[in-house]
Write a protein that holds these residues in place. Structure first.
Motif, mmCIF file in Angstrom:
data_model
loop_
_atom_site.group_PDB
_atom_site.id
_atom_site.type_symbol
_atom_site.label_atom_id
_atom_site.label_comp_id
_atom_site.label_asym_id
_atom_site.label_seq_id
_atom_site.Cartn_x
_atom_site.Cartn_y
_atom_site.Cartn_z
ATOM 1 N N LEU A 214 14.971 -21.574 -18.429
ATOM 2 C CA LEU A 214 15.536 -21.015 -19.535
ATOM 3 C C LEU A 214 16.768 -21.911 -19.952
ATOM 4 N N HIS A 215 17.174 -21.908 -21.070
ATOM 5 C CA HIS A 215 18.316 -22.959 -21.481
ATOM 6 C C HIS A 215 19.468 -22.489 -20.809
ATOM 7 N N PRO A 216 20.319 -23.410 -20.316
ATOM 8 C CA PRO A 216 21.405 -22.933 -19.611
ATOM 9 C C PRO A 216 22.503 -21.813 -20.379
ATOM 10 N N ALA A 217 22.497 -21.989 -21.613
ATOM 11 C CA ALA A 217 23.299 -21.400 -22.433
ATOM 12 C C ALA A 217 22.658 -19.571 -22.444
ATOM 13 N N ILE A 218 21.325 -19.562 -22.524
ATOM 14 C CA ILE A 218 20.691 -18.351 -22.361
ATOM 15 C C ILE A 218 21.176 -17.883 -21.056
ATOM 16 N N GLN A 219 20.948 -18.732 -19.997
ATOM 17 C CA GLN A 219 21.120 -17.987 -18.581
ATOM 18 C C GLN A 219 22.263 -17.250 -18.359
ATOM 19 N N GLN A 246 18.796 -26.449 -29.389
ATOM 20 C CA GLN A 246 19.225 -25.065 -30.046
ATOM 21 C C GLN A 246 17.725 -24.250 -30.340
ATOM 22 N N MET A 247 16.814 -24.885 -30.773
ATOM 23 C CA MET A 247 15.763 -24.100 -31.058
ATOM 24 C C MET A 247 15.041 -23.624 -29.710
ATOM 25 N N TYR A 251 14.184 -19.722 -28.714
ATOM 26 C CA TYR A 251 12.991 -19.350 -28.300
ATOM 27 C C TYR A 251 12.981 -18.684 -26.822
ATOM 28 N N ASP A 252 13.829 -19.357 -25.870
ATOM 29 C CA ASP A 252 14.044 -18.854 -24.605
ATOM 30 C C ASP A 252 14.800 -17.298 -24.712
ATOM 31 N N ASP A 256 12.902 -14.139 -23.342
ATOM 32 C CA ASP A 256 13.641 -13.279 -22.235
ATOM 33 C C ASP A 256 14.181 -11.848 -22.520
ATOM 34 N N ASN A 257 14.119 -11.378 -23.851
ATOM 35 C CA ASN A 257 14.667 -10.199 -24.361
ATOM 36 C C ASN A 257 13.714 -9.279 -25.012
ATOM 37 N N ILE A 258 12.866 -9.816 -25.834
ATOM 38 C CA ILE A 258 12.076 -9.064 -26.447
ATOM 39 C C ILE A 258 10.945 -8.572 -25.843
#
Length: 268
Positions: A214-219, A246-247, A251-252, A256-258
């Motif tokens: 996962l992108h670090p920002a999403i983690q 950003q894309m 996506y991540d 990870d949430n839906i």
């Protein structure tokens, strides 16, 4: 007596053919009910409708057909007797006539369903064909479900074989498009490169393939950034400057949430 005089080499194949014929006769009404009930479940329609249709297809309509046929035949016999002619005789027994009438009615029923709901029928079988197993438990449930879906796939092959694929004209068997060339990730410390570079650090170049993580920002995303779409977009934009990354972050987050709400779908 005639059956007793036949050799086993004749009786055994005849018995096998009879068993196959009986299995086929039983399977057609069951297939009709399975398809109709799965379609009703898929379309959120009244479940009593396929039950009524199934009872009509077997045995009501075949019996009604036999009753009308017997009435007309008896009238022919009566007229023949009044005219001093030889009365006609039925060629088939009642059981044979009933079986044939049942097959005709159910095949017509299936043809009507496939004509009125050609695509929804196969979608229903592939997604709701196991409706009767939803509340069931036991080792037999999963093998039964797999068998039902295999049958649905077999029927879908028939559907695909009788209809043209609208996207087939876009297919190109001689496609010479090369696979994407891997590009180095600026965050990769391995120092590997894939070719000549001009020495510039161009973050606008998409990197392929993207990392599996996962992108670090999403983690590390805080709950306050997930309250609405605008907050999420602002957070990703503040944490990541590169548009391609950003894309990846968008996506991540979605992946990870839906989740599909299968229980709500099953509950209508």
């Amino acid at each position: 007596m005639a059956d007793e005089r036949r050799s086993p080499w004749i009786r055994i194949p005849l018995l096998i053919l009879k068993l196959l014929w009986n299995a086929f006769v039983v399977s057609i009404p069951l297939l009709s009910f399975w398809i109709a009930s799965s379609l009703a479940t898929y379309l959120n329609g009244p479940f009593w409708l396929p039950i009524v249709a199934g009872v009509a297809a077997f045995p009501l309509l075949p019996l009604l057909w036999e009753g009308i046929s017997a009435y007309r035949f008896n009238k022919k016999v009566t007229r023949a007797q009044e005219d001093d002619r030889e009365a006609p005789e039925r060629i088939l027994k009642f059981s044979d006539r009933f079986i044939l009438r049942t097959l005709v009615v159910n095949i017509a029923f299936l043809a009507a369903i496939f004509s009125w709901f050609p695509q929804d029928t196969f979608t229903a079988l592939s997604t709701r064909g196991d409706w009767m197993l939803e509340q069931q438990e036991g080792e037999w449930v999963e093998p039964t479900r797999q068998t039902l879906f295999q049958m649905a796939s077999a029927l879908e092959i028939l559907y695909s074989a009788t209809r043209d694929n609208p996207f087939e004209k876009y297919a190109d068997d001689d496609d010479d498009t090369p696979d994407p060339t891997p590009t180095p990730d600026p965050d990769d410390d391995s120092g590997e490169t894939d070719g000549e570079t001009d020495g510039s650090d161009d973050d606008s170049t998409p990197h392929w393939p993207p990392p599996d993580q996962l992108h670090p920002a999403i983690q590390s995303i805080p709950e306050s950034a997930e309250t609405d779409i605008e907050s999420l977009a602002n957070y990703i934009e503040s944490e990541e400057d590169d548009p391609h990354r950003q894309m990846k972050a968008i996506y991540d987050w979605v992946a990870d949430n839906i989740r599909y709400d299968a229980k709500a779908l099953a509950a209508g």
